[in-house]
Motif scaffolding. Structure first.
Motif, PDB file in Angstrom:
ATOM      1  N   GLY A  25      -6.597  48.101  35.410  1.00 41.71           N
ATOM      2  CA  GLY A  25      -5.644  49.178  35.627  1.00 41.71           C
ATOM      3  C   GLY A  25      -5.970  50.407  34.822  1.00 41.71           C
ATOM      4  O   GLY A  25      -6.808  51.211  35.206  1.00 41.71           O
ATOM      5  N   ILE A  26      -5.325  50.552  33.666  1.00 42.83           N
ATOM      6  CA  ILE A  26      -5.454  51.755  32.860  1.00 42.83           C
ATOM      7  C   ILE A  26      -6.409  51.513  31.707  1.00 42.83           C
ATOM      8  O   ILE A  26      -6.070  50.836  30.738  1.00 42.83           O
ATOM      9  N   GLN A  27      -7.625  52.070  31.806  1.00 36.99           N
ATOM     10  CA  GLN A  27      -8.586  51.933  30.717  1.00 36.99           C
ATOM     11  C   GLN A  27      -8.037  52.629  29.469  1.00 36.99           C
ATOM     12  O   GLN A  27      -7.435  53.682  29.547  1.00 36.99           O
ATOM     13  N   GLY A  28      -8.265  52.014  28.325  1.00 33.28           N
ATOM     14  CA  GLY A  28      -7.748  52.561  27.076  1.00 33.28           C
ATOM     15  C   GLY A  28      -6.484  51.861  26.623  1.00 33.28           C
ATOM     16  O   GLY A  28      -6.056  52.001  25.483  1.00 33.28           O
ATOM     17  N   ALA A  29      -5.881  51.091  27.522  1.00 33.31           N
ATOM     18  CA  ALA A  29      -4.630  50.411  27.192  1.00 33.31           C
ATOM     19  C   ALA A  29      -4.833  49.197  26.291  1.00 33.31           C
ATOM     20  O   ALA A  29      -3.863  48.562  25.889  1.00 33.31           O
ATOM     21  N   THR A  30      -6.083  48.862  25.975  1.00 35.41           N
ATOM     22  CA  THR A  30      -6.330  47.707  25.102  1.00 35.41           C
ATOM     23  C   THR A  30      -5.958  47.973  23.648  1.00 35.41           C
ATOM     24  O   THR A  30      -5.845  47.031  22.869  1.00 35.41           O
ATOM     25  N   ILE A  31      -5.774  49.240  23.280  1.00 33.97           N
ATOM     26  CA  ILE A  31      -5.506  49.569  21.884  1.00 33.97           C
ATOM     27  C   ILE A  31      -4.302  48.816  21.323  1.00 33.97           C
ATOM     28  O   ILE A  31      -4.374  48.267  20.222  1.00 33.97           O
ATOM     29  N   PRO A  32      -3.170  48.750  22.032  1.00 27.22           N
ATOM     30  CA  PRO A  32      -2.055  47.946  21.501  1.00 27.22           C
ATOM     31  C   PRO A  32      -2.425  46.477  21.310  1.00 27.22           C
ATOM     32  O   PRO A  32      -1.972  45.844  20.363  1.00 27.22           O
ATOM     33  N   ALA A  33      -3.248  45.931  22.213  1.00 28.32           N
ATOM     34  CA  ALA A  33      -3.669  44.538  22.092  1.00 28.32           C
ATOM     35  C   ALA A  33      -4.512  44.337  20.843  1.00 28.32           C
ATOM     36  O   ALA A  33      -4.364  43.337  20.119  1.00 28.32           O
ATOM     37  N   VAL A  34      -5.417  45.285  20.582  1.00 27.84           N
ATOM     38  CA  VAL A  34      -6.245  45.226  19.373  1.00 27.84           C
ATOM     39  C   VAL A  34      -5.353  45.185  18.132  1.00 27.84           C
ATOM     40  O   VAL A  34      -5.577  44.398  17.206  1.00 27.84           O
ATOM     41  N   ALA A  35      -4.328  46.028  18.135  1.00 24.04           N
ATOM     42  CA  ALA A  35      -3.422  46.090  16.992  1.00 24.04           C
ATOM     43  C   ALA A  35      -2.648  44.786  16.812  1.00 24.04           C
ATOM     44  O   ALA A  35      -2.504  44.275  15.687  1.00 24.04           O
ATOM     45  N   LEU A  36      -2.160  44.226  17.903  1.00 28.01           N
ATOM     46  CA  LEU A  36      -1.373  42.988  17.828  1.00 28.01           C
ATOM     47  C   LEU A  36      -2.198  41.830  17.274  1.00 28.01           C
ATOM     48  O   LEU A  36      -1.744  41.089  16.394  1.00 28.01           O
ATOM     49  N   VAL A  37      -3.404  41.660  17.800  1.00 27.83           N
ATOM     50  CA  VAL A  37      -4.250  40.546  17.357  1.00 27.83           C
ATOM     51  C   VAL A  37      -4.691  40.749  15.906  1.00 27.83           C
ATOM     52  O   VAL A  37      -4.802  39.797  15.137  1.00 27.83           O
ATOM     53  N   ALA A  38      -4.933  42.009  15.533  1.00 26.29           N
ATOM     54  CA  ALA A  38      -5.324  42.295  14.148  1.00 26.29           C
ATOM     55  C   ALA A  38      -4.194  41.975  13.175  1.00 26.29           C
ATOM     56  O   ALA A  38      -4.435  41.540  12.048  1.00 26.29           O
ATOM     57  N   ILE A  39      -2.959  42.202  13.587  1.00 25.25           N
ATOM     58  CA  ILE A  39      -1.815  41.872  12.742  1.00 25.25           C
ATOM     59  C   ILE A  39      -1.780  40.372  12.460  1.00 25.25           C
ATOM     60  O   ILE A  39      -1.467  39.929  11.347  1.00 25.25           O
ATOM     61  N   ILE A  40      -2.139  39.573  13.453  1.00 28.69           N
ATOM     62  CA  ILE A  40      -2.083  38.113  13.310  1.00 28.69           C
ATOM     63  C   ILE A  40      -3.251  37.581  12.493  1.00 28.69           C
ATOM     64  O   ILE A  40      -3.065  36.764  11.585  1.00 28.69           O
ATOM     65  N   PHE A  41      -4.461  38.045  12.789  1.00 33.83           N
ATOM     66  CA  PHE A  41      -5.663  37.425  12.225  1.00 33.83           C
ATOM     67  C   PHE A  41      -6.422  38.308  11.235  1.00 33.83           C
ATOM     68  O   PHE A  41      -7.348  37.830  10.584  1.00 33.83           O
ATOM     69  N   GLY A  42      -6.086  39.593  11.158  1.00 36.20           N
ATOM     70  CA  GLY A  42      -6.883  40.511  10.343  1.00 36.20           C
ATOM     71  C   GLY A  42      -7.953  41.171  11.188  1.00 36.20           C
ATOM     72  O   GLY A  42      -8.273  40.722  12.288  1.00 36.20           O
ATOM     73  N   GLY A  43      -8.545  42.265  10.659  1.00 34.28           N
ATOM     74  CA  GLY A  43      -9.450  43.093  11.448  1.00 34.28           C
ATOM     75  C   GLY A  43     -10.690  42.395  11.966  1.00 34.28           C
ATOM     76  O   GLY A  43     -10.909  42.299  13.171  1.00 34.28           O
ATOM     77  N   LYS A  44     -11.516  41.875  11.086  1.00 33.10           N
ATOM     78  CA  LYS A  44     -12.807  41.322  11.490  1.00 33.10           C
ATOM     79  C   LYS A  44     -12.639  40.045  12.311  1.00 33.10           C
ATOM     80  O   LYS A  44     -13.292  39.859  13.337  1.00 33.10           O
ATOM     81  N   ALA A  45     -11.756  39.151  11.861  1.00 36.80           N
ATOM     82  CA  ALA A  45     -11.528  37.901  12.583  1.00 36.80           C
ATOM     83  C   ALA A  45     -10.963  38.168  13.974  1.00 36.80           C
ATOM     84  O   ALA A  45     -11.328  37.499  14.953  1.00 36.80           O
ATOM     85  N   SER A  46     -10.083  39.151  14.084  1.00 36.44           N
ATOM     86  CA  SER A  46      -9.468  39.445  15.377  1.00 36.44           C
ATOM     87  C   SER A  46     -10.496  39.954  16.377  1.00 36.44           C
ATOM     88  O   SER A  46     -10.371  39.717  17.582  1.00 36.44           O
ATOM     89  N   ALA A  47     -11.533  40.644  15.891  1.00 34.48           N
ATOM     90  CA  ALA A  47     -12.582  41.144  16.780  1.00 34.48           C
ATOM     91  C   ALA A  47     -13.283  39.986  17.485  1.00 34.48           C
ATOM     92  O   ALA A  47     -13.583  40.056  18.680  1.00 34.48           O
ATOM     93  N   GLY A  48     -13.545  38.923  16.739  1.00 34.92           N
ATOM     94  CA  GLY A  48     -14.182  37.749  17.333  1.00 34.92           C
ATOM     95  C   GLY A  48     -13.267  36.998  18.274  1.00 34.92           C
ATOM     96  O   GLY A  48     -13.699  36.498  19.322  1.00 34.92           O
ATOM     97  N   ILE A  49     -11.996  36.914  17.928  1.00 37.94           N
ATOM     98  CA  ILE A  49     -11.037  36.206  18.780  1.00 37.94           C
ATOM     99  C   ILE A  49     -10.821  36.962  20.084  1.00 37.94           C
ATOM    100  O   ILE A  49     -10.695  36.371  21.161  1.00 37.94           O
ATOM    101  N   MET A  50     -10.820  38.295  20.000  1.00 35.06           N
ATOM    102  CA  MET A  50     -10.579  39.094  21.202  1.00 35.06           C
ATOM    103  C   MET A  50     -11.776  39.151  22.142  1.00 35.06           C
ATOM    104  O   MET A  50     -11.602  39.316  23.358  1.00 35.06           O
ATOM    105  N   LEU A  51     -12.990  39.027  21.609  1.00 38.99           N
ATOM    106  CA  LEU A  51     -14.181  39.248  22.428  1.00 38.99           C
ATOM    107  C   LEU A  51     -14.232  38.368  23.679  1.00 38.99           C
ATOM    108  O   LEU A  51     -14.417  38.889  24.792  1.00 38.99           O
ATOM    109  N   PRO A  52     -14.061  37.039  23.590  1.00 42.20           N
ATOM    110  CA  PRO A  52     -14.073  36.235  24.814  1.00 42.20           C
ATOM    111  C   PRO A  52     -12.937  36.594  25.769  1.00 42.20           C
ATOM    112  O   PRO A  52     -13.105  36.515  26.994  1.00 42.20           O
ATOM    113  N   MET A  53     -11.789  36.989  25.225  1.00 42.43           N
ATOM    114  CA  MET A  53     -10.669  37.407  26.068  1.00 42.43           C
ATOM    115  C   MET A  53     -11.026  38.669  26.844  1.00 42.43           C
ATOM    116  O   MET A  53     -10.737  38.785  28.042  1.00 42.43           O
TER     117      MET A  53
END
Length: 246
Positions: A25-53
């Motif tokens: 749909g709307i490219q760029g809308a992933t930013i809130p998702a990045v923030a949510l996952v980072a809140i749970i796991f932290g910055g670097k760890a969240s990057a790895g968790i999000m990548l397969p998703m």
């Protein structure tokens, strides 16, 4: 479940829906998702968790829009993106994250200002069709994607200058980010250690929610005309740029 609280599971579900929605749909809308996952796991760890998703969302977008993508743009940027990814992987353990995000925010805001000027004056903004320019965009996209998941705004700005239809924009974006994410995968697994069988479980559980978000994105895109589609992307890009300053 998986060591998460009920609230954290809810945040993951919302993030998964946003990822699916943003890919179709709307490219760029992933930013809130990045923030949510980072809140749970932290910055670097969240990057790895999000990548397969993100990669699963990319595959859905490729299935739906891949044939309409402008693959020549992908090929122009991909070699430099690989260089950027490698540099980002090396710098990831040493980079001052806040300084990098501020720099990226400035770059995105400058590009966004040029696009707004084009919309207001109705003048076509031409970008230089030169290897140096394409390498610059590709390298910045690869580096920022590897380090801070901030490549979306840069690539959005680049595509908006190409005068593509919305379906071509989605298809081109899907191919570019799937290939970039595929290249990033071994760095997360073997260098940073942020993707393991344990973290991959989050992707497996979130697949239905990513798919649900993707369906929402497909239906929404059909109802948005070309002008408003590009304006929405500009707004999402502006929000993304502001987040980079935070």
């Amino acid at each position: 479940m998986l060591g998460l609280t009920g609230l954290e599971i809810g945040m993951m579900i919302v993030a998964a829906i946003i990822i699916g929605f943003s890919k179709t749909g709307i490219q760029g809308a992933t930013i809130p998702a990045v923030a949510l996952v980072a809140i749970i796991f932290g910055g670097k760890a969240s990057a790895g968790i999000m990548l397969p998703m993100l990669m699963f969302g990319d595959l859905i977008a490729i299935y739906q829009y891949g044939k309409q993508g402008k693959f020549s743009d992908v090929l122009k940027l991909l070699p430099a993106a690989v260089v950027g990814i490698v540099l980002g992987a090396i710098a990831g353990n040493y980079l001052d994250d806040r300084q990098f995000k501020m720099l990226m925010g400035i770059i995105v805001m400058v590009c966004l200002a040029l696009l707004i000027y084009r919309e207001v004056t109705k003048r076509v903004l031409r970008v230089p069709d030169h290897p140096v320019f394409h390498w610059g965009v590709g390298a910045i996209s690869g580096f920022s994607s590897m380090v801070g998941n901030a490549a979306g705004p840069i690539f959005n700005v680049y595509l908006l200058t190409q005068e593509l239809t919305k379906n071509k924009m989605i298809g081109t974006t899907a191919w570019f980010f799937f290939l970039m994410n595929l290249i990033k995968l071994p760095f997360h697994i073997f260098m940073w250690g942020t993707i393991t069988w344990a973290t991959f479980r989050y992707t497996l559980i979130m697949i239905p929610f990513i798919a649900f978000g993707a369906v929402l994105g497909i239906k929404l895109v059909r109802k948005i005309n070309e002008v408003w589609y590009k304006r929405i992307i500009m707004m999402m890009t502006a929000i993304a740029a502001l987040r980079l300053f935070m």
